[in-house]
Design a protein around this motif. Structure first.
Motif, PDB file in Angstrom:
ATOM      1  N   GLN A 114      -3.720  31.350  -3.670  1.00  0.00           N
ATOM      2  CA  GLN A 114      -5.147  31.541  -3.947  1.00  0.00           C
ATOM      3  C   GLN A 114      -5.333  32.676  -4.940  1.00  0.00           C
ATOM      4  OE1 GLN A 114      -7.548  31.945  -0.446  1.00  0.00           O
ATOM      5  NE2 GLN A 114      -9.407  32.394  -1.577  1.00  0.00           N
ATOM      6  N   LYS A 115      -6.275  32.483  -5.882  1.00  0.00           N
ATOM      7  CA  LYS A 115      -6.557  33.538  -6.861  1.00  0.00           C
ATOM      8  C   LYS A 115      -7.959  33.346  -7.423  1.00  0.00           C
ATOM      9  CE  LYS A 115      -4.447  31.005 -10.692  1.00  0.00           C
ATOM     10  NZ  LYS A 115      -3.454  31.015 -11.765  1.00  0.00           N
ATOM     11  N   LYS A 116      -8.479  34.426  -7.997  1.00  0.00           N
ATOM     12  CA  LYS A 116      -9.758  34.361  -8.707  1.00  0.00           C
ATOM     13  C   LYS A 116      -9.463  34.042 -10.159  1.00  0.00           C
ATOM     14  CE  LYS A 116     -13.056  37.208  -7.714  1.00  0.00           C
ATOM     15  NZ  LYS A 116     -13.926  38.396  -7.590  1.00  0.00           N
ATOM     16  N   GLN A 117     -10.282  33.166 -10.742  1.00  0.00           N
ATOM     17  CA  GLN A 117     -10.034  32.736 -12.114  1.00  0.00           C
ATOM     18  C   GLN A 117     -11.344  32.664 -12.882  1.00  0.00           C
ATOM     19  OE1 GLN A 117      -7.176  29.533 -12.510  1.00  0.00           O
ATOM     20  NE2 GLN A 117      -8.371  28.629 -14.172  1.00  0.00           N
ATOM     21  N   PHE A 118     -11.271  32.960 -14.164  1.00  0.00           N
ATOM     22  CA  PHE A 118     -12.438  32.919 -15.041  1.00  0.00           C
ATOM     23  C   PHE A 118     -12.290  31.772 -16.033  1.00  0.00           C
ATOM     24  CE2 PHE A 118     -11.792  37.295 -13.717  1.00  0.00           C
ATOM     25  CZ  PHE A 118     -13.039  37.617 -13.218  1.00  0.00           C
ATOM     26  N   GLY A 119     -13.429  31.247 -16.484  1.00  0.00           N
ATOM     27  CA  GLY A 119     -13.411  30.328 -17.606  1.00  0.00           C
ATOM     28  C   GLY A 119     -13.388  28.853 -17.300  1.00  0.00           C
ATOM     29  N   PHE A 120     -13.517  28.439 -16.021  1.00  0.00           N
ATOM     30  CA  PHE A 120     -13.556  27.011 -15.722  1.00  0.00           C
ATOM     31  C   PHE A 120     -14.976  26.509 -15.988  1.00  0.00           C
ATOM     32  CE2 PHE A 120     -14.173  23.338 -12.946  1.00  0.00           C
ATOM     33  CZ  PHE A 120     -13.079  22.570 -13.301  1.00  0.00           C
ATOM     34  N   MET A 121     -15.177  25.869 -17.124  1.00  0.00           N
ATOM     35  CA  MET A 121     -16.519  25.479 -17.566  1.00  0.00           C
ATOM     36  C   MET A 121     -16.825  23.994 -17.332  1.00  0.00           C
ATOM     37  SD  MET A 121     -17.311  28.433 -19.085  1.00  0.00           S
ATOM     38  CE  MET A 121     -18.031  28.662 -20.676  1.00  0.00           C
ATOM     39  N   ASN A 122     -15.820  23.229 -16.936  1.00  0.00           N
ATOM     40  CA  ASN A 122     -16.028  21.790 -16.758  1.00  0.00           C
ATOM     41  C   ASN A 122     -17.096  21.540 -15.700  1.00  0.00           C
ATOM     42  OD1 ASN A 122     -13.743  22.002 -18.290  1.00  0.00           O
ATOM     43  ND2 ASN A 122     -12.624  20.401 -17.239  1.00  0.00           N
ATOM     44  N   GLY A 123     -17.975  20.588 -15.974  1.00  0.00           N
ATOM     45  CA  GLY A 123     -18.993  20.195 -15.025  1.00  0.00           C
ATOM     46  C   GLY A 123     -20.298  20.975 -15.119  1.00  0.00           C
ATOM     47  N   PHE A 124     -20.322  22.001 -15.967  1.00  0.00           N
ATOM     48  CA  PHE A 124     -21.536  22.798 -16.141  1.00  0.00           C
ATOM     49  C   PHE A 124     -22.032  22.656 -17.577  1.00  0.00           C
ATOM     50  CE2 PHE A 124     -19.078  24.884 -12.819  1.00  0.00           C
ATOM     51  CZ  PHE A 124     -20.012  24.948 -11.807  1.00  0.00           C
ATOM     52  N   ASN A 125     -23.335  22.456 -17.725  1.00  0.00           N
ATOM     53  CA  ASN A 125     -23.896  22.339 -19.062  1.00  0.00           C
ATOM     54  C   ASN A 125     -23.868  23.693 -19.757  1.00  0.00           C
ATOM     55  OD1 ASN A 125     -24.527  19.569 -18.981  1.00  0.00           O
ATOM     56  ND2 ASN A 125     -26.300  20.002 -17.710  1.00  0.00           N
ATOM     57  N   LYS A 126     -23.502  23.682 -21.016  1.00  0.00           N
ATOM     58  CA  LYS A 126     -23.389  24.933 -21.780  1.00  0.00           C
ATOM     59  C   LYS A 126     -24.749  25.579 -22.022  1.00  0.00           C
ATOM     60  CE  LYS A 126     -18.951  24.932 -23.227  1.00  0.00           C
ATOM     61  NZ  LYS A 126     -18.037  26.031 -23.005  1.00  0.00           N
ATOM     62  N   TRP A 127     -25.780  24.777 -22.152  1.00  0.00           N
ATOM     63  CA  TRP A 127     -27.095  25.288 -22.517  1.00  0.00           C
ATOM     64  C   TRP A 127     -28.080  25.164 -21.363  1.00  0.00           C
ATOM     65  CZ3 TRP A 127     -27.643  27.869 -26.958  1.00  0.00           C
ATOM     66  CH2 TRP A 127     -26.705  27.632 -27.976  1.00  0.00           C
ATOM     67  N   ASP A 128     -28.987  26.117 -21.306  1.00  0.00           N
ATOM     68  CA  ASP A 128     -30.115  26.044 -20.393  1.00  0.00           C
ATOM     69  C   ASP A 128     -31.335  26.565 -21.145  1.00  0.00           C
ATOM     70  OD1 ASP A 128     -31.596  25.603 -18.097  1.00  0.00           O
ATOM     71  OD2 ASP A 128     -31.127  27.547 -17.216  1.00  0.00           O
ATOM     72  N   ALA A 129     -32.495  26.118 -20.751  1.00  0.00           N
ATOM     73  CA  ALA A 129     -33.750  26.584 -21.352  1.00  0.00           C
ATOM     74  C   ALA A 129     -34.798  26.656 -20.258  1.00  0.00           C
ATOM     75  CB  ALA A 129     -34.206  25.631 -22.466  1.00  0.00           C
ATOM     76  N   SER A 130     -35.716  27.584 -20.397  1.00  0.00           N
ATOM     77  CA  SER A 130     -36.751  27.723 -19.373  1.00  0.00           C
ATOM     78  C   SER A 130     -38.055  28.195 -20.001  1.00  0.00           C
ATOM     79  CB  SER A 130     -36.312  28.700 -18.287  1.00  0.00           C
ATOM     80  OG  SER A 130     -36.155  29.995 -18.810  1.00  0.00           O
ATOM     81  N   LEU A 131     -39.147  27.902 -19.307  1.00  0.00           N
ATOM     82  CA  LEU A 131     -40.454  28.430 -19.641  1.00  0.00           C
ATOM     83  C   LEU A 131     -40.726  29.624 -18.746  1.00  0.00           C
ATOM     84  CD1 LEU A 131     -42.487  25.095 -19.875  1.00  0.00           C
ATOM     85  CD2 LEU A 131     -41.518  26.435 -21.758  1.00  0.00           C
ATOM     86  N   ALA A 132     -41.530  30.579 -19.235  1.00  0.00           N
ATOM     87  CA  ALA A 132     -41.787  31.780 -18.440  1.00  0.00           C
ATOM     88  C   ALA A 132     -43.188  32.314 -18.698  1.00  0.00           C
ATOM     89  CB  ALA A 132     -40.752  32.864 -18.759  1.00  0.00           C
ATOM     90  N   ILE A 133     -43.764  32.913 -17.652  1.00  0.00           N
ATOM     91  CA  ILE A 133     -44.990  33.694 -17.780  1.00  0.00           C
ATOM     92  C   ILE A 133     -44.708  35.060 -17.169  1.00  0.00           C
ATOM     93  CG2 ILE A 133     -46.594  31.738 -17.782  1.00  0.00           C
ATOM     94  CD1 ILE A 133     -47.114  32.314 -14.816  1.00  0.00           C
ATOM     95  N   SER A 134     -45.362  36.092 -17.700  1.00  0.00           N
ATOM     96  CA  SER A 134     -45.049  37.432 -17.215  1.00  0.00           C
ATOM     97  C   SER A 134     -46.290  38.329 -17.203  1.00  0.00           C
ATOM     98  CB  SER A 134     -43.960  38.074 -18.081  1.00  0.00           C
ATOM     99  OG  SER A 134     -44.466  38.359 -19.374  1.00  0.00           O
ATOM    100  N   TYR A 135     -46.164  39.392 -16.427  1.00  0.00           N
ATOM    101  CA  TYR A 135     -47.156  40.464 -16.403  1.00  0.00           C
ATOM    102  C   TYR A 135     -46.402  41.783 -16.483  1.00  0.00           C
ATOM    103  CZ  TYR A 135     -50.307  44.000 -14.589  1.00  0.00           C
ATOM    104  OH  TYR A 135     -51.035  45.146 -14.434  1.00  0.00           O
ATOM    105  N   ARG A 136     -46.853  42.675 -17.383  1.00  0.00           N
ATOM    106  CA  ARG A 136     -46.211  43.979 -17.534  1.00  0.00           C
ATOM    107  C   ARG A 136     -47.230  45.083 -17.340  1.00  0.00           C
ATOM    108  NH1 ARG A 136     -45.077  47.291 -22.123  1.00  0.00           N
ATOM    109  NH2 ARG A 136     -45.827  45.643 -23.481  1.00  0.00           N
ATOM    110  N   ARG A 137     -46.817  46.096 -16.596  1.00  0.00           N
ATOM    111  CA  ARG A 137     -47.666  47.259 -16.339  1.00  0.00           C
ATOM    112  C   ARG A 137     -46.948  48.508 -16.845  1.00  0.00           C
ATOM    113  NH1 ARG A 137     -52.791  49.270 -14.982  1.00  0.00           N
ATOM    114  NH2 ARG A 137     -52.506  51.238 -13.884  1.00  0.00           N
ATOM    115  N   ARG A 138     -47.607  49.214 -17.747  1.00  0.00           N
ATOM    116  CA  ARG A 138     -47.039  50.455 -18.264  1.00  0.00           C
ATOM    117  C   ARG A 138     -47.260  51.565 -17.253  1.00  0.00           C
ATOM    118  NH1 ARG A 138     -44.969  51.810 -22.783  1.00  0.00           N
ATOM    119  NH2 ARG A 138     -45.686  49.949 -23.866  1.00  0.00           N
ATOM    120  N   ILE A 139     -46.163  52.256 -16.884  1.00  0.00           N
ATOM    121  CA  ILE A 139     -46.221  53.336 -15.910  1.00  0.00           C
ATOM    122  C   ILE A 139     -46.422  54.681 -16.600  1.00  0.00           C
ATOM    123  CG2 ILE A 139     -44.928  54.521 -14.081  1.00  0.00           C
ATOM    124  CD1 ILE A 139     -43.458  51.824 -13.668  1.00  0.00           C
ATOM    125  N   SER A 140     -45.755  54.852 -17.716  1.00  0.00           N
ATOM    126  CA  SER A 140     -45.891  56.075 -18.520  1.00  0.00           C
ATOM    127  C   SER A 140     -45.733  55.686 -19.977  1.00  0.00           C
ATOM    128  CB  SER A 140     -44.838  57.120 -18.107  1.00  0.00           C
ATOM    129  OG  SER A 140     -43.548  56.674 -18.488  1.00  0.00           O
TER     130      SER A 140
END
Length: 195
Positions: free
Chosen positions: A125-151
């Motif tokens: 057993q080991k931890k491994q990086f870089g296995f990308m098969n089965g996952f889509n390379k790209w993602d996109a999303s819509l967003a709405i936000s609210y920002r409050r200035r503290i200082s």
């Protein structure tokens, strides 16, 4: 970032807190309207149903078989957010826009089970990086936000994002589902300079 995750009949995955950090720039067209963009690190954690098993067998000098289970736990993204912002006053701002994400790496637990014609078995057993098969390379999303200035330099923002693309390939994982990246972000922002 708190990811809402997605559900199957037998499990829920990708629900939980995901770290987000990055740098950005805001261009003010006038005192009311601005455009924000930047570059961020984003992730999807708590993957629980993203295993794939690979089997191989060799019959030279007896029977040797290896079953390798790749259990992906974490997806790493480079994220490009873009938002149009409207300032109600010097402290309160709302924004609408979205982001494009590119999958740059994964973190997986890999377990290899080997057995031979003499009946002996072994596990590695080991931890491994870089296995990308089965996952889509790209993602996109819509967003709405609210920002409050503290200082003058510090502000806090809350945003909700709604994913538009399927995170996983259904045929690869043998699950018919649309894995959509939905979440809520709380971001703390420090303005290095203003123009």
């Amino acid at each position: 970032n708190y990811g809402m995750g997605w559900s199957y009949n037998d499990a829920t995955e990708a629900r939980g807190f995901n770290p987000v950090f990055g740098v950005g720039i805001t261009h003010y067209f006038n005192p009311k309207w601005s455009l924000y963009s930047g570059i961020q690190y984003g992730s999807i954690v708590n993957l629980k149903v993203s295993q794939k098993t690979f089997s191989s067998a060799n019959f030279d000098f007896g029977y040797n078989a290896i079953d390798t289970v790749v259990d992906t736990k974490l997806l790493h993204y480079v994220v490009l957010p873009v938002q149009f912002q409207y300032c109600f006053d010097t402290k309160n701002t709302i924004g609408i826009g979205g982001s494009v994400s590119y999958l740059v790496n994964t973190t997986s637990n890999v377990v290899a089970y080997s057995k031979n014609s003499f009946g002996s078995t072994d596990m590695n057993q080991k931890k491994q990086f870089g296995f990308m098969n089965g996952f889509n390379k790209w993602d996109a999303s819509l967003a709405i936000s609210y920002r409050r200035r503290i200082s003058e330099k510090f502000s806090i923002s809350a945003s909700a994002n709604y994913g538009l693309l399927d995170i996983k390939e259904n045929s690869f994982f043998s699950r018919e589902n649309f894995e959509r990246n939905i979440g809520l972000k709380i971001l703390f922002r420090y303005d290095l300079f203003q123009y």
